[in-house]
Motif scaffolding. Structure first.
Motif, PDB file in Angstrom:
ATOM      1  N   LYS A 115       0.841  -1.206   0.000  1.00 43.37           N
ATOM      2  CA  LYS A 115       0.000   0.000   0.000  1.00 43.37           C
ATOM      3  C   LYS A 115       0.874   1.255   0.000  1.00 43.37           C
ATOM      4  CE  LYS A 115      -3.265  -0.107   3.131  1.00 43.37           C
ATOM      5  NZ  LYS A 115      -4.519   0.116   2.390  1.00 43.37           N
ATOM      6  N   VAL A 116       1.897   1.256   0.853  1.00 47.90           N
ATOM      7  CA  VAL A 116       2.797   2.410   0.945  1.00 47.90           C
ATOM      8  C   VAL A 116       3.661   2.517  -0.308  1.00 47.90           C
ATOM      9  CG1 VAL A 116       4.624   3.484   2.307  1.00 47.90           C
ATOM     10  CG2 VAL A 116       2.784   2.215   3.444  1.00 47.90           C
ATOM     11  N   THR A 117       4.125   1.373  -0.816  1.00 49.82           N
ATOM     12  CA  THR A 117       4.954   1.387  -2.032  1.00 49.82           C
ATOM     13  C   THR A 117       4.190   1.979  -3.214  1.00 49.82           C
ATOM     14  OG1 THR A 117       6.086  -0.604  -1.235  1.00 49.82           O
ATOM     15  CG2 THR A 117       6.342  -0.044  -3.569  1.00 49.82           C
ATOM     16  N   LEU A 118       2.914   1.614  -3.336  1.00 48.41           N
ATOM     17  CA  LEU A 118       2.089   2.157  -4.421  1.00 48.41           C
ATOM     18  C   LEU A 118       1.974   3.671  -4.298  1.00 48.41           C
ATOM     19  CD1 LEU A 118       0.166   1.835  -6.823  1.00 48.41           C
ATOM     20  CD2 LEU A 118      -1.682   1.432  -5.170  1.00 48.41           C
ATOM     21  N   GLY A 119       1.734   4.174  -3.095  1.00 44.69           N
ATOM     22  CA  GLY A 119       1.605   5.614  -2.909  1.00 44.69           C
ATOM     23  C   GLY A 119       2.876   6.360  -3.242  1.00 44.69           C
ATOM     24  N   LEU A 160       0.252  12.757  -0.517  1.00 47.01           N
ATOM     25  CA  LEU A 160       1.094  12.640   0.665  1.00 47.01           C
ATOM     26  C   LEU A 160       0.277  12.221   1.880  1.00 47.01           C
ATOM     27  CD1 LEU A 160       3.879  13.025   1.930  1.00 47.01           C
ATOM     28  CD2 LEU A 160       3.308  15.442   2.297  1.00 47.01           C
ATOM     29  N   VAL A 161      -0.908  12.792   2.040  1.00 49.12           N
ATOM     30  CA  VAL A 161      -1.777  12.408   3.157  1.00 49.12           C
ATOM     31  C   VAL A 161      -2.215  10.950   3.008  1.00 49.12           C
ATOM     32  CG1 VAL A 161      -3.967  12.897   4.311  1.00 49.12           C
ATOM     33  CG2 VAL A 161      -2.534  14.780   3.527  1.00 49.12           C
ATOM     34  N   CYS A 162      -2.507  10.517   1.785  1.00 49.21           N
ATOM     35  CA  CYS A 162      -2.880   9.114   1.551  1.00 49.21           C
ATOM     36  C   CYS A 162      -1.755   8.178   1.966  1.00 49.21           C
ATOM     37  CB  CYS A 162      -3.215   8.896   0.073  1.00 49.21           C
ATOM     38  SG  CYS A 162      -4.816   9.543  -0.444  1.00 49.21           S
ATOM     39  N   ILE A 163      -0.523   8.541   1.649  1.00 49.37           N
ATOM     40  CA  ILE A 163       0.610   7.696   2.030  1.00 49.37           C
ATOM     41  C   ILE A 163       0.719   7.617   3.554  1.00 49.37           C
ATOM     42  CG2 ILE A 163       3.119   7.506   1.938  1.00 49.37           C
ATOM     43  CD1 ILE A 163       3.031   8.795  -0.828  1.00 49.37           C
ATOM     44  N   ASN A 210      -1.956   5.349   4.891  1.00 47.86           N
ATOM     45  CA  ASN A 210      -1.636   3.930   4.675  1.00 47.86           C
ATOM     46  C   ASN A 210      -0.579   3.441   5.666  1.00 47.86           C
ATOM     47  OD1 ASN A 210      -3.269   2.916   2.525  1.00 47.86           O
ATOM     48  ND2 ASN A 210      -2.136   4.198   1.084  1.00 47.86           N
ATOM     49  N   VAL A 211       0.397   4.301   5.969  1.00 52.82           N
ATOM     50  CA  VAL A 211       1.412   3.925   6.957  1.00 52.82           C
ATOM     51  C   VAL A 211       0.753   3.680   8.317  1.00 52.82           C
ATOM     52  CG1 VAL A 211       3.423   4.736   8.230  1.00 52.82           C
ATOM     53  CG2 VAL A 211       3.293   5.077   5.760  1.00 52.82           C
ATOM     54  N   ILE A 212      -0.160   4.576   8.698  1.00 58.11           N
ATOM     55  CA  ILE A 212      -0.845   4.433   9.985  1.00 58.11           C
ATOM     56  C   ILE A 212      -1.701   3.164   9.999  1.00 58.11           C
ATOM     57  CG2 ILE A 212      -2.593   5.481  11.473  1.00 58.11           C
ATOM     58  CD1 ILE A 212      -1.549   8.208  10.563  1.00 58.11           C
ATOM     59  N   ILE A 213      -2.402   2.897   8.899  1.00 60.10           N
ATOM     60  CA  ILE A 213      -3.266   1.703   8.837  1.00 60.10           C
ATOM     61  C   ILE A 213      -2.441   0.429   8.956  1.00 60.10           C
ATOM     62  CG2 ILE A 213      -4.756   0.369   7.297  1.00 60.10           C
ATOM     63  CD1 ILE A 213      -5.861   3.036   6.260  1.00 60.10           C
TER      64      ILE A 213
END
Length: 403
Positions: free
Chosen positions: A263-267, A306-309, A312-315
């Protein structure tokens, strides 16, 4: 080199006259003998020469947006009365009109005031038509590089207004004067066109300007304003739409399960791609004090990515937490806001060590919060939230841009 060419042309012209019409030969000799093109052709020393200047044709060639420079071809029509170029047609075989090279005649010193070059004179050397009353008429074509401030607010759906202003430079207003023609003021010129595929000319109109130069007085200049429209199809198809499609991919990261680290890699990959497109947009835009609307949109989208990334890190991080049990207020709030299912687990699984000699378990129950379910709920909330925000921002961007 130019002087040699004019001299050679003059001798050739004289040779053709000798071989041609004898009346025209006598007329040319009469007019140009003792004619001084450096002297104003007025009957009285204090008489003002009226110059009639109009634009007949405009052709758009190119606009350098980085330099704010418009390149165009313009046909300028000039006419005035030359006191020293009069004759009686009956004395010269009824000749009413005569054609002479313009470098041989006096010409007004008209210059383009907003030129990007070294103050070029109006037009190229052409032939002038002279009638028996001394009226001189010529159409001077020329290629000009003029200053044009580009407004990039609605790029690439932008309209640009560029002007060229012509007025006398060295002579005072008592010597020559540009006459305003009321019926042509703020009216489209006879013809205008564009040889550039990116831009189309919507209108080209001329008007007269009266400027007060203290302490010299009021001077009159003639301006040609051109309204141009950019063809946006190329930029929309090759820059804006790919930018929107690549940006939307970051939202698809919320469709992956919370335990998937991709998820993070995609962002991050989408952010790198958007950065590349941003540099391409910057290279396509001129330097301007006004920030273009597309630049504002790109900045908002990059912040959203940036907020999406970060989300995803938090999730992914929350998904690794072990289940928590208890009745604390923050656990209850999490269950309420995120609709997390809670489980009632008897405390017998955790016997109080102080009562081990009795062997009676506690009867109190605990609520267990499953952080995997919290992460999954956050994943869904972020997907719908960012999808709605992205669609709304993109719709507002296109509405303002096209309006």
């Amino acid at each position: 080199m130019k002087t040699r060419f004019v001299t050679l042309f003059w001798f050739l012209y004289q040779f053709l006259l000798i071989q041609g019409n004898p009346d025209e030969t006598r007329l040319v000799k009469k007019l140009l003998t003792n004619y001084n093109k450096l002297v104003r052709p007025s009957a009285e020393p204090n008489q003002t020469i009226d110059i009639f200047l109009t634009f007949k044709h405009f052709e758009f060639i190119n606009v350098d947006e980085k330099k704010n420079m418009l390149t165009s071809k313009v046909w300028i029509e000039l006419n005035w009365n030359d006191f020293y170029l009069r004759w009686n047609p009956e004395d010269f075989g009824g000749i009413q009109n005569l054609t002479l090279p313009s470098p041989l005649l006096w010409q007004p010193d008209l210059y383009m005031m907003n030129s990007m070059d070294a103050m070029p004179n109006v037009g190229d050397d052409v032939f002038a038509i002279i009638d028996s009353t001394g009226k001189v008429f010529m159409i001077k074509p020329g290629t000009y590089n003029s200053n044009c401030q580009i407004n990039v607010w609605k790029w690439p759906y932008d309209f640009q207004n560029c002007s060229m202003e012509f007025m006398p430079w060295a002579m005072m207003k008592e010597q020559i004067r540009i006459v305003e023609i009321e019926e042509l003021n703020n009216k489209n010129i006879d013809s205008f066109s564009s040889s550039n595929e990116e831009w189309s000319v919507e209108a080209a109109y001329q008007y007269w300007i009266h400027k007060n130069f203290e302490p010299y007085g009021v001077y009159t200049s003639v301006a040609l304003t051109v309204e141009m429209k950019r063809s946006s199809n190329f930029y929309v198809a090759n820059l804006i739409f790919p930018f929107i499609i690549i940006s939307s991919l970051v939202i698809s990261g919320f469709l992956l399960p919370p335990d998937n680290g991709e998820k993070v890699t995609l962002g991050v990959s989408v952010l790198l791609g958007i950065t590349f497109f941003s540099h391409t947009l910057v290279d396509s835009l001129p330097v301007s004090q006004t920030m273009p609307l597309v630049g504002i949109y790109c900045s908002i989208v990059m912040v959203m990515i940036l907020v999406c990334i970060l989300c995803n890190v938090i999730i992914v991080h929350i998904n690794t937490w072990k289940p928590s049990k208890g009745n604390a207020w923050h656990l209850k709030l999490i269950r309420l806001l995120l609709c997390s299912k809670s489980q009632r687990v008897p405390s017998s699984v955790n016997v109080d060590k102080r009562n081990t000699n009795i062997g009676i378990p506690e009867l109190k129950d605990f609520d267990v919060v499953s952080w995997k379910e919290v992460a999954a709920c956050l994943n869904s909330v972020c997907f719908f939230g960012f999808s709605s925000t992205f669609i709304l921002v993109t719709a507002i961007f296109f509405i303002v841009l096209v309006a």
